[in-house]
Scaffold this motif. Structure first.
Motif, PDB file in Angstrom:
ATOM      1  N   TYR A  99     -65.024 -12.850 -15.702  1.00 11.44           N
ATOM      2  CA  TYR A  99     -63.806 -12.845 -16.521  1.00 11.44           C
ATOM      3  C   TYR A  99     -62.788 -13.701 -15.789  1.00 11.44           C
ATOM      4  CZ  TYR A  99     -65.995  -8.515 -18.219  1.00 11.44           C
ATOM      5  OH  TYR A  99     -66.868  -7.583 -18.707  1.00 11.44           O
ATOM      6  N   ILE A 112     -64.916 -15.490 -20.757  1.00 11.78           N
ATOM      7  CA  ILE A 112     -66.005 -14.654 -20.239  1.00 11.78           C
ATOM      8  C   ILE A 112     -67.254 -15.525 -20.197  1.00 11.78           C
ATOM      9  CG2 ILE A 112     -67.441 -12.604 -20.591  1.00 11.78           C
ATOM     10  CD1 ILE A 112     -65.091 -11.383 -22.155  1.00 11.78           C
ATOM     11  N   TRP A 130     -69.536 -11.326 -26.908  1.00 12.87           N
ATOM     12  CA  TRP A 130     -68.342 -11.535 -26.083  1.00 12.87           C
ATOM     13  C   TRP A 130     -67.153 -12.007 -26.921  1.00 12.87           C
ATOM     14  CZ3 TRP A 130     -68.185  -8.684 -22.233  1.00 12.87           C
ATOM     15  CH2 TRP A 130     -69.258  -8.514 -21.359  1.00 12.87           C
TER      16      TRP A 130
END
Length: 144
Positions: A99, A112, A130
Motif C-alpha cells: 500500500y 495497491i 483491489w
C-alpha cells in the motif's frame, strides 16, 4: 523458460490526507468497513504477524502474513497467504501486498500492488478486487 506474471496494480485518489489514509489502513475498526468485513489483527511492527478473518463468497477464512515494511504515512508492505487459494502454506505461495500513499495537493493517491501472482487470470481478478477495496476506502474516507 519461466513464465513471468506481472503484478496486480490498483489505484485511486482520495480526498483525504496521507495520515487519514494510513489510519484507515491500520485501524481494525476502519479496515472492517472497507475490506469486506475482515477482522484484522496486527501490531503493525515490521516482522510482526498480521491475520485476516471473515467470510468471502460464502466461505470462512483465516488468512495470515507478516508486516514486511511500515513507513507511516506512506508505505505499508505485507506478505499474505490464504488457505482458500488451495495451495500449500509455504513461502512461494504468499503474495506481497504493498500500500503506497502519495500526497497529491489536498488529496492522496493510494496504490495497491499485489506481487507473486501465479497467472494472468489471478492478476485480473486481484486487480478487480483491489479496485473494489479502494472504492470502499474512498467512500469511507470521503463521507466521514
Amino acid at each position: 523458460m519461466t513464465n513471468i506474471v506481472r503484478d496486480a496494480v490498483a489505484s485511486t485518489t482520495v480526498a483525504a490526507t496521507r495520515e487519514s489514509v494510513w489510519e484507515a489502513l491500520t485501524t481494525p475498526e476502519q479496515i472492517k468497513k472497507y475490506l469486506f468485513g475482515s477482522d484484522v489483527q496486527s501490531t503493525w511492527e515490521v516482522g510482526g504477524p498480521i491475520t485476516f478473518a471473515g467470510e468471502w463468497q460464502g466461505k470462512q477464512y483465516q488468512d495470515h502474513g507478516v508486516i514486511l515494511d511500515a513507513e507511516p504515512p506512506g508505505l505499508l508492505r505485507i506478505s499474505h497467504y490464504s488457505p482458500l487459494s488451495g495451495k500449500p502454506d509455504i513461502p512461494e505461495n504468499y503474495h506481497t501486498v504493498e500500500y503506497r500513499i502519495e500526497q497529491e495537493g489536498d488529496a492522496s493517491k493510494v496504490t495497491i500492488t499485489q506481487g507473486n501472482n501465479s497467472n494472468e487470470a489471478e492478476v485480473t481478478e486481484s486487480e478487480k478486487t483491489w479496485q473494489l477495496v479502494l472504492a470502499n476506502l474512498k467512500d469511507l474516507l470521503e463521507t466521514e
